[in-house]
Design an enzyme around this catalytic site. Structure first.
Site, PDB file in Angstrom:
ATOM      1  N   ASP A  22      46.258-132.828  35.735  1.00 41.18           N
ATOM      2  CA  ASP A  22      46.021-131.411  35.762  1.00 41.18           C
ATOM      3  C   ASP A  22      44.635-130.932  35.843  1.00 41.18           C
ATOM      4  O   ASP A  22      43.712-131.612  36.138  1.00 41.18           O
ATOM      5  CB  ASP A  22      46.650-130.803  34.554  1.00 41.18           C
ATOM      6  CG  ASP A  22      46.183-131.652  33.068  1.00 41.18           C
ATOM      7  OD1 ASP A  22      45.234-132.476  33.239  1.00 41.18           O
ATOM      8  OD2 ASP A  22      46.693-131.533  31.997  1.00 41.18           O
ATOM      9  N   ASP A  67      50.298-129.569  20.249  1.00 47.49           N
ATOM     10  CA  ASP A  67      51.604-129.040  20.198  1.00 47.49           C
ATOM     11  C   ASP A  67      52.671-129.865  20.735  1.00 47.49           C
ATOM     12  O   ASP A  67      53.612-129.477  21.076  1.00 47.49           O
ATOM     13  CB  ASP A  67      51.387-127.401  20.596  1.00 47.49           C
ATOM     14  CG  ASP A  67      50.945-127.543  22.141  1.00 47.49           C
ATOM     15  OD1 ASP A  67      50.911-128.732  22.664  1.00 47.49           O
ATOM     16  OD2 ASP A  67      50.844-126.372  22.766  1.00 47.49           O
ATOM     17  N   HIS A 108      52.367-131.305  23.904  1.00 43.86           N
ATOM     18  CA  HIS A 108      52.396-131.268  25.279  1.00 43.86           C
ATOM     19  C   HIS A 108      52.011-132.501  25.983  1.00 43.86           C
ATOM     20  O   HIS A 108      51.131-133.110  25.236  1.00 43.86           O
ATOM     21  CB  HIS A 108      51.617-129.777  25.798  1.00 43.86           C
ATOM     22  CG  HIS A 108      50.396-129.998  25.765  1.00 43.86           C
ATOM     23  ND1 HIS A 108      49.536-128.878  25.122  1.00 43.86           N
ATOM     24  CD2 HIS A 108      49.387-130.842  26.128  1.00 43.86           C
ATOM     25  CE1 HIS A 108      48.272-129.080  25.386  1.00 43.86           C
ATOM     26  NE2 HIS A 108      48.209-130.521  25.761  1.00 43.86           N
ATOM     27  N   GLU A 152      53.284-126.823  28.298  1.00 46.92           N
ATOM     28  CA  GLU A 152      53.119-126.286  27.144  1.00 46.92           C
ATOM     29  C   GLU A 152      54.490-126.248  26.416  1.00 46.92           C
ATOM     30  O   GLU A 152      55.612-126.329  27.099  1.00 46.92           O
ATOM     31  CB  GLU A 152      52.740-124.813  27.095  1.00 46.92           C
ATOM     32  CG  GLU A 152      51.132-124.835  27.324  1.00 46.92           C
ATOM     33  CD  GLU A 152      50.260-125.623  26.182  1.00 46.92           C
ATOM     34  OE1 GLU A 152      50.593-126.301  25.402  1.00 46.92           O
ATOM     35  OE2 GLU A 152      48.955-125.232  26.442  1.00 46.92           O
TER      36      GLU A 152
HETATM   37  C1  GLP Z   1      44.560-131.219  27.292  1.00 47.12           C
HETATM   38  C2  GLP Z   1      44.947-132.067  28.566  1.00 47.12           C
HETATM   39  C3  GLP Z   1      46.235-133.221  28.186  1.00 47.12           C
HETATM   40  C4  GLP Z   1      45.419-134.143  26.999  1.00 47.12           C
HETATM   41  C5  GLP Z   1      45.186-133.015  25.879  1.00 47.12           C
HETATM   42  C6  GLP Z   1      44.821-133.893  24.554  1.00 47.12           C
HETATM   43  O1  GLP Z   1      45.685-130.481  27.006  1.00 47.12           O
HETATM   44  N1  GLP Z   1      45.804-131.239  29.570  1.00 47.12           N
HETATM   45  O2  GLP Z   1      46.315-134.029  29.190  1.00 47.12           O
HETATM   46  O3  GLP Z   1      46.302-135.165  26.610  1.00 47.12           O
HETATM   47  O4  GLP Z   1      44.178-132.132  26.141  1.00 47.12           O
HETATM   48  O5  GLP Z   1      43.289-133.930  24.566  1.00 47.12           O
HETATM   49  P1  GLP Z   1      42.497-134.877  23.458  1.00 47.12           P
HETATM   50  O6  GLP Z   1      42.606-136.282  24.160  1.00 47.12           O
HETATM   51  O7  GLP Z   1      41.017-134.363  23.680  1.00 47.12           O
HETATM   52  O8  GLP Z   1      43.088-134.848  22.298  1.00 47.12           O
END
Ligand code: GLP
Length: 267
Positions: free
Chosen positions: A67, A136, A138, A143
Site C-alpha cells: 500500500d 482494528d 486490518h 479497513e
Molecule cells: C499500517 C499498514 C499495515 C501495517 C499496520 C501496522 O496500517 N498499512 O500494513 O500492518 O500499519 O503497523 P505497525 O507495524 O507499525 O503496528
C-alpha cells in the site's frame, strides 16, 4: 493456519526473516509481497545483514508493496516508498525496476490500480506475502468492512488507523485520509502469507484473526480461508489466544518430525 509463538519480539522477527531468506534461497526469482510499519523493521534489518554478511542474493527478486498513502510522493519521509528505500532496498542488491510500491500521486487511480494488479500477475503472482496487522484487524489498508474479495483500490482510512499513525506525522490532522492498497482478494491470491504481529496492543486483533469468525469486520480473519499461512507472534501478541497450548504442541511435533527426517538423511 500455522501459529508460531516466540518468547520475544526479536526472536519472532528473526524467524520471519529466516522464512523469507529460505524462500529466496529455494527460489532466487521469488516474488515477494512486502509490508511497512514498525513490525517488519527487525525483519528488514536481518535481511540486510544476511545480504551484507552472508551474500543472500536479491538480484533476481521482484517485490510488490501492499500500500501507499494517497497524496504523498515517494520522496516524502512518511511515504511507504521512502520507508522501503530507507529500511530495505538501499541495503540490498535488488534491482530498482523490480521493486513496486503503489503510486500515491497517480493521476488516474483506477488505471493505476488495474495496472498494479496486472504487474503482479505478469510477474507470476506473489510467492510470499509479508503482512503486519492494524489494531482494528486490518491487513494492508483493508479497513473493517472491506470486501473480502477486494482488489487493489483506494480506501478511506478508519479513525483508529489515523490515530495509530498520527505519531509518525506529528498529529492526527497531518495523516492522509486515503491510501491505495492491495485488496484482501489480492493478498489471498499469494501462494503463501506470513503474518507477523508483536506487542500487547495487537493481542485482540490476533485473537479475532486466528480464533474469531471470518468477517469483513476483521479483514485479517480472511486469512483463515488461505491454504498456506504462517502467523508469527511474540508472547504479548499471543496473550489472548485460547488454544495457545495446541499451537505450541503442533510446533513441537513439527520439530520432532524435522529432526527425525534430518537424522534419516544423514544415515
Ligand atoms: C499500517 C499498514 C499495515 C501495517 C499496520 C501496522 O496500517 N498499512 O500494513 O500492518 O500499519 O503497523 P505497525 O507495524 O507499525 O503496528
Amino acid at each position: 493456519m500455522r501459529v508460531v509463538i516466540h518468547a520475544t519480539a526479536e526472536a519472532a522477527g528473526l524467524a520471519a526473516a529466516d522464512l523469507i531468506a529460505r524462500k529466496i534461497q529455494q527460489r532466487p526469482r521469488a516474488v515477494l509481497g512486502l509490508a511497512t510499519g514498525s513490525t517488519p523493521l527487525a525483519v528488514y534489518r536481518e535481511l540486510a545483514r544476511r545480504h551484507r554478511e552472508e551474500g543472500l542474493d536479491f538480484s533476481q527478486v521482484t517485490t510488490f508493496n501492499l500500500d501507499e498513502y494517497v497524496g504523498l510522493p515517494g520522496t516524502h519521509p512518511q511515504s511507504y516508498r521512502y520507508f522501503m528505500e530507507e529500511h530495505l532496498f538501499r541495503h540490498l542488491n535488488v534491482r530498482p525496476e523490480r521493486t513496486h510500491v503503489p503510486d500515491g500521486r497517480a493521476l488516474d487511480f483506477d488505471r493505476h490500480c488495474e495496472s498494479y494488479e496486472r504487474q503482479i500477475s505478469q510477474a507470476g503472482g506473489i510467492d510470499l506475502q509479508l503482512l503486519g496487522i492494524g489494531t482494528d484487524g486490518h491487513i494492508a489498508f483493508n479497513e473493517p468492512g472491506s470486501s473480502l474479495g477486494s482488489r487493489t483500490r483506494v480506501k478511506t482510512l478508519a479513525g483508529e488507523t489515523i490515530r495509530d499513525n498520527a505519531r509518525f506525522f506529528g498529529g492526527e490532522d497531518q495523516v492522509p485520509r486515503m491510501a491505495v492498497t492491495m485488496g484482501v482478494g489480492t493478498i489471498l491470491d499469494s501462494r503463501q502469507c506470513l503474518l507477523l504481529a508483536l506487542g500487547e496492543h495487537k493481542a485482540r486483533a490476533i485473537r479475532d484473526t486466528v480464533e474469531g469468525p471470518v468477517t469483513a469486520q476483521v479483514t485479517a480473519s480472511a486469512l483463515q480461508l488461505h491454504r498456506d499461512v504462517v502467523v508469527i507472534l511474540d508472547e504479548a501478541a499471543a496473550s489472548l489466544l485460547a488454544r495457545r497450548e495446541y499451537y505450541d504442541q503442533v510446533e513441537r511435533v513439527r520439530q520432532e518430525l524435522e529432526l527425525a527426517q534430518a537424522d534419516r538423511a544423514v544415515r
